[in-house]
Design an enzyme around this catalytic site. Sequence first.
Site, PDB file in Angstrom:
ATOM      1  N   LYS A 261     -18.565  93.310 -11.049  1.00 45.61           N
ATOM      2  CA  LYS A 261     -18.274  94.665 -11.552  1.00 45.61           C
ATOM      3  C   LYS A 261     -18.633  94.758 -13.038  1.00 45.61           C
ATOM      4  CE  LYS A 261     -14.264  97.758 -11.424  1.00 45.61           C
ATOM      5  NZ  LYS A 261     -15.012  98.922 -10.992  1.00 45.61           N
TER       6      LYS A 261
ATOM      7  N   LYS B 110     -20.329  89.344 -17.071  1.00 41.93           N
ATOM      8  CA  LYS B 110     -21.499  88.825 -16.345  1.00 41.93           C
ATOM      9  C   LYS B 110     -22.498  88.200 -17.293  1.00 41.93           C
ATOM     10  CE  LYS B 110     -22.725  92.687 -14.465  1.00 41.93           C
ATOM     11  NZ  LYS B 110     -21.609  93.443 -14.995  1.00 41.93           N
TER      12      LYS B 110
ATOM     13  N   THR C 264     -22.125  87.097 -20.399  1.00 42.42           N
ATOM     14  CA  THR C 264     -21.591  85.867 -20.992  1.00 42.42           C
ATOM     15  C   THR C 264     -21.651  84.731 -19.985  1.00 42.42           C
ATOM     16  OG1 THR C 264     -20.069  87.219 -22.298  1.00 42.42           O
ATOM     17  CG2 THR C 264     -19.600  84.860 -22.185  1.00 42.42           C
TER      18      THR C 264
ATOM     19  N   ASP D 139     -30.394  94.097 -15.553  1.00 44.06           N
ATOM     20  CA  ASP D 139     -29.532  95.245 -15.857  1.00 44.06           C
ATOM     21  C   ASP D 139     -30.300  96.200 -16.772  1.00 44.06           C
ATOM     22  OD1 ASP D 139     -27.546  97.026 -16.563  1.00 44.06           O
ATOM     23  OD2 ASP D 139     -26.051  95.478 -16.999  1.00 44.06           O
TER      24      ASP D 139
ATOM     25  N   GLU E 107      -7.811  91.335 -11.895  1.00 49.89           N
ATOM     26  CA  GLU E 107      -7.185  92.649 -11.728  1.00 49.89           C
ATOM     27  C   GLU E 107      -7.595  93.194 -10.368  1.00 49.89           C
ATOM     28  OE1 GLU E 107      -8.100  95.305 -14.940  1.00 49.89           O
ATOM     29  OE2 GLU E 107      -7.232  93.959 -16.445  1.00 49.89           O
TER      30      GLU E 107
END
Lengths: 353, 214
Positions: free
Chosen positions: A29, A34, A36, A60, A244
């Site tokens: 997500k 991502k 890092t 990306d 989370e």
Amino acid sequence: MSDLDLSVEPNLHSLITSSTHKWVFVGGKGGVGKTTSSCSIAIQMALAQPQKQFLLISTDPAHNLSDAFGEKFGKDARKVTGMDNLSCMEIDPSAALKDMNDMAVAQNGNGGDGLGDLLQGGALADLTGSIPGIDEALSFMEVMKHIKRQEEGEGEKYDTVIFDTAPTGHTLRFLQLPQTLSQLLDKFGEIAGRFGPMLNSLTGGNQNVDIMGKMNELKANVEKIKQQFTNPDMTTFVCVCISEFLSLYETERLIQELISYDMDVNSIVVNQLLFADSDAEHNCRRCHSRWKMQKKYLDQIDELYEDFHVVKMPLCAGEIRGLNNLKKFSKFLDKEYDPEADNKVIYELEEQK
Amino acid sequence: MPAFVATVVVVFVLKLVQWLSGYRDNVVDALWGGFAASKLKELGHERQKLYLEQQSVSAKDEYARWTKLNRRVGQLDARLSEMQTQLAAQRKRAHAQLSKLHTVFLTVPVLVAKFWKGKVPVVSIPAGMFPRVLEPVLGQGWAAAALMPAKYVVTTVLGTGPTVAGPVVAPGAAADTVNAATSATAPICLAIWMWALTRVVDTAEDVVRDLCNI
């Protein structure tokens, strides 16, 4: 270790020291770490296997590799300053499309016909640049170029390519491309088989393009990629998440989709963990409350993904930018973070100037 | 009498088949797709049970348990989809077979019976119950109605042959058909009898449907 000990190591040591993996995807997500994580994996692999060459590609559209390393990367692979065997590349769709446009203009010659004028105005780039999925398609083309170059022995050869992918939806679309293209090419092959000569004449001008030949070549490349992407010894996907609910939910969705594509996925990196119980220097109520929530979900992750490598990474005091900070942080992928022994490291990250 | 009973049985069998066609899938599943249909039902129940169990679990508090249930629901959905495709293919094959059986054992014999024995008298009604002009039709079938204009021309215009109200004898008709037309009873042939019985049953069905709001 006893014979009955089936626990999986909570680190990525086996991947980092792997000699067979050619493609490593890092995804999850948005905002979970991502970039890092992908930079960290690339650095550790490069450090563990100095005789090999590694390439880190960002697919990306909102690239971050340059920001992560603190130096500028472009569409051509360039070595990371301070590393001899790690290069980075940021695929730029608009630049790639401009290249295609220029190529088309060059091939069309100076005929002065309407099409040439149109292309010289950058019309091809403008037309195709905003098509949804174009970023994924261009990234995929880059993958195919690499495979072709490696087979033909051209240019720089990379033993492993690590992908810093876009947030989940884009990545899934990218991974579907081999299957989609394969089906499309099968259909096109059927049509071309009947109307081949007519299709060739449609290219017009002074080109002598063998459409069938190009399609077959493309199909062969796509099949090769499909095989490699579904080979667990060659390709793996590392899921990155935070502890989370929404992130876990999306991770589960991602994992199920990847399994349906027959792609190997056996590693999860859980970022931004507080480890508040072991933090003597910082002991606020908010952190304890958040850590309690994170622990709840960590227990769920351990129960749900008991046969995965679940790597627990700490939330650091500063941003993890620059090669030195990334090296310090990435060690915990190879040997899991010990909240008691390694606590000082998270405060030692130098401020990137 | 046997012909009367046979025709009543045939008409009701045809009606039953027509009714059953409304529930065709259930009939086909019961006869052909027994295992697949019951397996599908079983999977449907299982999925419903799992879904209800999942709804009763809080995803935030028991994420692992909720996700494991979610995975099982997903797997069941995939199996259900597969079973449905199998069942649809099975039903298609069964419908084709059922249609062939229907044609071979019902449609063709009834058609043959109508053409071959259509003019055989089945029952008799008192003469005069229906207008005399209709009695030839009742006794010999729809062909008599078709021949009426020709008979009118022959008898009234040309002045030969029996009257319009008299019996219209189709070529090759049995002698008792002609004799019966002039007696106190009017025969009803097989074709007309079956047609009338079918119409009565259809009308009765419509009335019952309307009254019961089916």
